[in-house]
Design a protein around this motif. Structure first.
Motif, short mmCIF file in Angstrom:
data_model
loop_
_atom_site.label_atom_id
_atom_site.label_comp_id
_atom_site.label_asym_id
_atom_site.label_seq_id
_atom_site.Cartn_x
_atom_site.Cartn_y
_atom_site.Cartn_z
N ILE A 7 -5.08 -14.16 -14.77
CA ILE A 7 -5.78 -13.44 -13.85
C ILE A 7 -5.09 -11.86 -13.80
O ILE A 7 -3.81 -11.93 -13.67
CB ILE A 7 -5.90 -14.35 -12.61
N TYR A 11 -6.09 -7.80 -9.37
CA TYR A 11 -7.46 -8.68 -8.96
C TYR A 11 -7.10 -9.64 -8.04
O TYR A 11 -7.72 -9.80 -6.92
CB TYR A 11 -8.25 -8.98 -10.28
N GLN A 12 -5.87 -10.30 -8.12
CA GLN A 12 -5.32 -11.45 -7.51
C GLN A 12 -4.90 -10.92 -6.01
O GLN A 12 -5.17 -11.48 -5.07
CB GLN A 12 -4.44 -12.17 -8.11
N LYS A 13 -4.22 -9.77 -6.07
CA LYS A 13 -3.81 -9.19 -4.87
C LYS A 13 -4.98 -8.61 -4.08
O LYS A 13 -4.83 -8.99 -2.80
CB LYS A 13 -2.89 -8.09 -5.07
N PHE A 15 -8.04 -10.03 -4.21
CA PHE A 15 -8.61 -11.13 -3.62
C PHE A 15 -8.16 -11.84 -2.31
O PHE A 15 -8.55 -12.23 -1.51
CB PHE A 15 -8.88 -12.32 -4.81
N ASN A 16 -6.79 -11.76 -2.48
CA ASN A 16 -6.02 -12.46 -1.36
C ASN A 16 -6.10 -11.40 0.03
O ASN A 16 -6.32 -11.81 1.03
CB ASN A 16 -4.41 -12.40 -1.69
N GLY A 44 -11.67 -7.50 -6.55
CA GLY A 44 -10.92 -8.89 -6.28
C GLY A 44 -11.14 -8.93 -4.40
O GLY A 44 -11.22 -9.81 -3.94
#
Length: 89
Positions: A7, A11-13, A15-16, A44
């Motif tokens: 990932i 994007y993950q940052k 999303f969170n 994200g």
């Protein structure tokens, strides 16, 4: 997900952040979601917000719609519990 699938950290940052903003700052997350976000972090963010909202909707379903039927499987005692069929003499 395969081992080769990773990932994107941006994007993950996002999303969170989207998830946390939707949980604790819903008005701000709504305003931010209306902007045009094209970066992986922005996408994200939108996905994290959607995930939180979908979890909230699922939590409002009754247990029988969630698939959790443990409470409804218990048989409730009938009205005649403790009564004999034969009348007392």
């Amino acid at each position: 997900m395969d081992e080769n699938d990773t990932i994107d950290p941006d994007y993950q940052k996002g999303f969170n952040e989207g998830y946390v903003f939707a949980k604790y700052l819903p008005e701000l997350s709504e305003q931010l979601s209306k902007t045009e976000l094209k970066s992986s972090r922005g996408i994200g963010f939108l996905d994290g917000r959607k995930e939180f909202i979908s979890e909230q909707v699922k939590d409002k379903f009754p247990d029988w719609l969630k698939g959790n039927r443990t409470n409804s499987d218990k048989t409730s005692p009938g009205k005649d519990r403790g009564r004999s069929i034969e009348p007392d003499k």
